[in-house]
Design an enzyme around this catalytic site. Structure first.
Site, PDB file in Angstrom:
ATOM      1  N   HIS A  56       0.839  -1.349   0.173  1.00  0.00           N
ATOM      2  CA  HIS A  56      -0.506   0.082  -0.105  1.00  0.00           C
ATOM      3  C   HIS A  56       1.228   1.572  -0.272  1.00  0.00           C
ATOM      4  CE1 HIS A  56      -3.660  -2.519   0.752  1.00  0.00           C
ATOM      5  NE2 HIS A  56      -2.640  -3.081   1.744  1.00  0.00           N
ATOM      6  N   HIS A 218      -7.797  -4.455  -1.273  1.00  0.00           N
ATOM      7  CA  HIS A 218      -6.612  -5.853  -0.656  1.00  0.00           C
ATOM      8  C   HIS A 218      -7.908  -6.668  -2.667  1.00  0.00           C
ATOM      9  CE1 HIS A 218      -6.012  -5.502   2.887  1.00  0.00           C
ATOM     10  NE2 HIS A 218      -4.496  -5.504   2.358  1.00  0.00           N
TER      11      HIS A 218
END
Length: 328
Positions: A56, A218
């Site tokens: 991320h 995700h």
């Protein structure tokens, strides 16, 4: 898969080494751990820790430094770091005033960060937590009970980091954090899946003319899929959902974050932001601060998210306070 990596089992370790070598004046690491810490530890203040699975970036290690986090715990890609790793971070940054864990609402993160906090308490370190659940898209998801924590988490880092620098106590930070989280709403959409570097596989499948609204960072399922359209149409769809949840009234102030999920370019983000500001002007609210760019990505996923944070005077002042990190 064409990615600039070496050993797929050593990606996070190489990233941590590369970050510290790039910014040695700002960042350090816990020896033998994939934990980024602030270079100059400040004694006597509450230490702030966040983290989770890698993938991320720049979250969360890019927000370590003066005015934000004291440490970021970097798990493997899309995998929560173990409790022992979180405990190592707690012990590294504790300076006697307690430690606050800022946790995104994913079951693995909550379990491991809470377990680490309990272990630290047995060693005499006071640890408390706030849990960020800003994603309004879905109530429960693949890795989550309740709403997921996504890009709005970065604004929690900023506001609580500024407050910690000013000397807020651990309890005061918990109260402020919960206030910020209550005012924080985010929703995103994807144009294409990401390729998970460690497996070489796409996180989900989308047809070439299809997008997914409300997906997770995700690749968890969102609310629905629809055909590709113009930027303004998607901006309006996300805006209406977020606005209806934000409880913002005419004349109040907002901070706005337009976040790339990794692949989406600044050109596209500024087009989204342009229309978003027009929509907010129609609602007669004041945009006090705007952030546009890569803040919490999903590797190379195509798409974006929008975050609204309703501000009061305290939050606005802290959001504008000085910070010195590599990514904010």
């Amino acid at each position: 898969m064409k990615k600039l990596i070496n050993d797929k089992n050593n990606i996070v370790e190489e990233v941590v080494q590369g970050m510290v070598k790039a910014f040695p004046e700002k960042l350090d690491r816990v020896e033998n751990e994939t934990i980024i810490v602030r270079k100059n530890k400040k004694e006597g203040k509450v230490a702030l820790i966040s983290g989770g699975g890698s993938g991320h970036e720049p979250a969360h290690a890019g927000y370590v430094g003066y005015g934000m986090l004291d440490a970021a715990v970097c798990g493997e890609i899309f995998t929560s770091p173990g409790a022992d790793k979180v405990l190592a971070a707690i012990k590294a940054v504790d300076s006697g005033a307690g430690v606050l864990l800022i946790i995104k609402n994913y079951s693995g993160d909550i379990m491991n960060f809470e377990m680490a906090g309990e272990m630290a308490a047995m060693e005499g370190i006071e640890v408390k937590q706030v849990i960020v659940n800003d994603d309004i898209a879905v109530e429960n998801s693949t890795y989550t009970v309740g709403r997921r924590g996504i890009a709005g988490t970065v604004l929690v880092h900023k506001i609580l980091g500024a407050a910690a620098e000013k000397g807020y106590s651990l309890d005061e930070l918990v109260n402020l954090g919960n206030k910020v989280i209550g005012n924080l709403k985010t929703m995103g959409m994807s144009l294409k899946p990401c390729t998970v570097f460690s497996t070489g596989k796409e996180s989900f499948s989308l047809a070439d003319d299809e997008v997914e609204i409300g997906l997770g960072i995700h690749g968890e399922p969102g609310t629905h899929r629809e055909k590709m359209s113009a930027a303004n149409e998607f901006t309006e769809k996300l805006f209406e959902k977020i606005w209806n949840e934000s409880d913002v009234k005419e004349g109040e102030k907002l901070a706005v974050l337009v976040n790339s999920l990794g692949e989406t370019t600044p050109i596209e983000l500024f087009i989204v932001n342009n229309h978003l500001h027009d929509l907010l002007k129609e609602k007669k609210v004041t945009v006090a601060k705007t952030f546009v760019g890569n803040y919490m990505t999903s590797l190379d996923m195509g798409g974006f998210s929008i975050t609204f944070l309703k501000l009061d005077e305290e939050m606005e002042k802290l959001l504008n306070a000085e910070q010195d990190t590599i990514a904010f």
